[in-house]
Design an enzyme around this catalytic site. Sequence first.
Site, short mmCIF file in Angstrom:
data_model
loop_
_atom_site.label_atom_id
_atom_site.label_comp_id
_atom_site.label_asym_id
_atom_site.label_seq_id
_atom_site.Cartn_x
_atom_site.Cartn_y
_atom_site.Cartn_z
N ARG A 88 0.83 -1.21 0.00
CA ARG A 88 0.00 0.00 0.00
C ARG A 88 0.86 1.26 0.00
O ARG A 88 0.32 2.37 -0.05
CB ARG A 88 -0.85 0.07 1.25
CG ARG A 88 -2.12 -0.78 1.36
CD ARG A 88 -3.27 -0.31 0.50
NE ARG A 88 -4.54 -0.13 1.13
CZ ARG A 88 -5.44 -1.09 1.33
NH1 ARG A 88 -5.20 -2.34 1.01
NH2 ARG A 88 -6.61 -0.81 1.83
N ARG A 127 -22.20 -1.85 -0.11
CA ARG A 127 -21.77 -3.17 0.37
C ARG A 127 -22.41 -3.52 1.72
O ARG A 127 -22.42 -2.70 2.64
CB ARG A 127 -20.24 -3.20 0.57
CG ARG A 127 -19.48 -3.30 -0.70
CD ARG A 127 -18.10 -3.91 -0.51
NE ARG A 127 -17.20 -3.11 0.28
CZ ARG A 127 -15.91 -2.93 -0.05
NH1 ARG A 127 -15.41 -3.45 -1.14
NH2 ARG A 127 -15.12 -2.22 0.73
#
Length: 223
Positions: A88, A127
């Site tokens: 990341r 979601r």
Amino acid sequence: MRLIFHGPPGVGKGTQAGRISLEENINHISSGDLLRVAVDAKTEIGLKAKKYIENGLLVPDELIVNIVADKINSAECEKGFILDGFPRNLSQARVLDSTLEKAGKKIDRVFSFTASEEVIITRISGRRICKSCGAHYHEIFSSPLKENTCDKCGSELFQRKDDYPETIKVRLKVYKEQTETLIDYYNKKGILVEINCNGDKKEIQENILAGLQSMSEGKRDME
Ligand code: AMP
């Protein structure tokens, strides 16, 4: 085959990593899933990571780097893996390189997933997850038959705290500031393939498979 699926949160890389790992019979390593398991199990790492995850921030490198390195070096990843959510930032990318180098291995391809911010926000904010069995739903694209109730086990659905609209904005900002730069890092190594994720899942999967095909043809040509 050692792959990285890179891209902003909600772009669909996790879904595609699941599909391709089954298709190619290689391991799917999701750093987000590894951390969520640690949070649920209330391990020392999980307890430390929780507040970062809930606020949409990256957890400190020392909480994630070793877990991922152990996975990569494990027997289950001998045939290969897809890294989803890792690295990341640049320092994680460098640790990954040196971990693989020590084992005489390297990353073969990095698929960089892109989609418009509008598409990303719609995907993340809809979601929903079952509290009991962990099944995934989406308010627009795959809603349950009965509102807020799991089709499989009848339990209530919940929304991850880091999927709340205000946290999505933080996650996208963090991506831009710390993670996006990896596109350049892997492009310079000549292993980056861009995948446009504005389309449907099937189309995206076909594009990835075409990328893998060209990769194995390239390898054959070099032999
Ligand atoms: P994800 O499911 O990949 O979106 O990850 C959910 C959250 O876990 C992220 O917002 C971060 O807080 C944390 N996380 C996952 N992977 C990493 C990583 N490689 N480095 C730092 N934090 C991570």
